[in-house]
Design an enzyme around this catalytic site. Structure first.
Site, PDB file in Angstrom:
ATOM      1  N   ARG A 113       8.021  40.407 -22.169  1.00  0.00           N
ATOM      2  CA  ARG A 113       6.925  39.956 -23.017  1.00  0.00           C
ATOM      3  C   ARG A 113       6.684  40.930 -24.170  1.00  0.00           C
ATOM      4  O   ARG A 113       6.318  40.505 -25.267  1.00  0.00           O
ATOM      5  CB  ARG A 113       5.659  39.753 -22.196  1.00  0.00           C
ATOM      6  CG  ARG A 113       4.634  38.949 -22.953  1.00  0.00           C
ATOM      7  CD  ARG A 113       3.555  38.416 -22.057  1.00  0.00           C
ATOM      8  NE  ARG A 113       3.051  37.173 -22.617  1.00  0.00           N
ATOM      9  CZ  ARG A 113       2.254  36.352 -21.980  1.00  0.00           C
ATOM     10  NH1 ARG A 113       1.878  36.614 -20.739  1.00  0.00           N
ATOM     11  NH2 ARG A 113       1.835  35.253 -22.560  1.00  0.00           N
ATOM     12  N   HIS A 128       0.942  30.901 -21.327  1.00  0.00           N
ATOM     13  CA  HIS A 128      -0.405  31.272 -20.921  1.00  0.00           C
ATOM     14  C   HIS A 128      -0.457  32.794 -20.885  1.00  0.00           C
ATOM     15  O   HIS A 128       0.582  33.445 -20.810  1.00  0.00           O
ATOM     16  CB  HIS A 128      -0.665  30.682 -19.520  1.00  0.00           C
ATOM     17  CG  HIS A 128      -2.083  30.764 -19.085  1.00  0.00           C
ATOM     18  ND1 HIS A 128      -2.602  31.884 -18.493  1.00  0.00           N
ATOM     19  CD2 HIS A 128      -3.091  29.852 -19.137  1.00  0.00           C
ATOM     20  CE1 HIS A 128      -3.871  31.680 -18.189  1.00  0.00           C
ATOM     21  NE2 HIS A 128      -4.195  30.456 -18.576  1.00  0.00           N
ATOM     22  N   TYR A 129      -1.638  33.369 -20.900  1.00  0.00           N
ATOM     23  CA  TYR A 129      -1.718  34.830 -20.884  1.00  0.00           C
ATOM     24  C   TYR A 129      -1.363  35.439 -19.530  1.00  0.00           C
ATOM     25  O   TYR A 129      -1.089  36.630 -19.427  1.00  0.00           O
ATOM     26  CB  TYR A 129      -3.109  35.315 -21.323  1.00  0.00           C
ATOM     27  CG  TYR A 129      -4.232  34.953 -20.378  1.00  0.00           C
ATOM     28  CD1 TYR A 129      -4.528  35.759 -19.279  1.00  0.00           C
ATOM     29  CD2 TYR A 129      -5.008  33.812 -20.587  1.00  0.00           C
ATOM     30  CE1 TYR A 129      -5.556  35.430 -18.410  1.00  0.00           C
ATOM     31  CE2 TYR A 129      -6.029  33.479 -19.729  1.00  0.00           C
ATOM     32  CZ  TYR A 129      -6.306  34.291 -18.645  1.00  0.00           C
ATOM     33  OH  TYR A 129      -7.318  33.965 -17.783  1.00  0.00           O
ATOM     34  N   ARG A 130      -1.307  34.636 -18.487  1.00  0.00           N
ATOM     35  CA  ARG A 130      -1.005  35.161 -17.154  1.00  0.00           C
ATOM     36  C   ARG A 130       0.491  35.376 -16.959  1.00  0.00           C
ATOM     37  O   ARG A 130       1.317  34.832 -17.670  1.00  0.00           O
ATOM     38  CB  ARG A 130      -1.536  34.215 -16.088  1.00  0.00           C
ATOM     39  CG  ARG A 130      -3.045  34.202 -16.045  1.00  0.00           C
ATOM     40  CD  ARG A 130      -3.560  33.546 -14.778  1.00  0.00           C
ATOM     41  NE  ARG A 130      -4.993  33.692 -14.717  1.00  0.00           N
ATOM     42  CZ  ARG A 130      -5.843  32.685 -14.653  1.00  0.00           C
ATOM     43  NH1 ARG A 130      -5.395  31.447 -14.607  1.00  0.00           N
ATOM     44  NH2 ARG A 130      -7.134  32.919 -14.608  1.00  0.00           N
TER      45      ARG A 130
END
Length: 181
Positions: A113, A128-130
């Protein structure tokens, strides 16, 4: 094919090193599973062109690994840069899951990431941020039930699609042998 917000996006990058300020992405692959880890589709596996000067910055481990797998030659021959690889990957993902729904899935995925944020920000924003990081379960198993680690052996080819398939299989292994459902 159907875009289902419960599908999961799995990704793996091969890089010239571990520092996104110095190193670059040289391969990207994605696949999509349903929530039960059944593989629905494999996306493009793309060797991302980098200059000879950039490749010359690789340390011995990366030179040996990526030359041995044939990736260095594929990178040199590739006509796709970061942006082309990013757009091709997003086009694939749009067929399977809406933007912003899937956590980023893989092994030690935080490292990938970081590179996406720097070099493929539109793709990074698609997630998604997860995180769904298989290495978390590996670390917990190592501490709480180390004998379980003998039950799953990775091939360690350091080729992006092979690594993703192994990550999915590894999570399925932990689901069956480590997590009480």
């Amino acid at each position: 094919m159907s875009a289902d917000e419960n599908n999961l996006i799995w990704i793996d990058l091969e890089m010239t090193g571990l520092d996104p300020e110095r190193d670059r992405i040289i391969e990207i692959a994605t696949l999509v599973t349903d929530a039960n880890l059944n593989i629905l589709a494999e996306g493009p596996t793309i060797a991302v062109h980098q200059s000879d000067a950039q490749l010359a910055l690789m340390d011995d481990w990366n030179v040996r690994t990526h030359t041995g797998s044939g990736l260095v030659e594929r990178v040199k021959a590739s006509t796709q840069g970061d942006r082309e690889a990013e757009l091709a990957t997003i086009e694939f993902l749009k067929q399977w899951i809406p933007a912003g729904k899937s956590p980023i899935c893989g092994n030690s995925i935080g490292q990938d990431r970081r590179f996406l944020f720097k070099y493929m920000p539109e793709l990074e924003a698609y997630f998604h941020y997860r995180y769904l990081d298989v290495s978390t379960l590996k670390e917990l198993a190592r501490r709480w039930k180390p004998e379980i680690l003998d039950g799953f052996k990775k091939q360690g080819t350091h080729q992006a699609m092979d690594d993703i398939r192994e990550s999915v299989a590894e999570l399925a292994f932990y689901r069956e042998n480590f997590i009480k459902l």
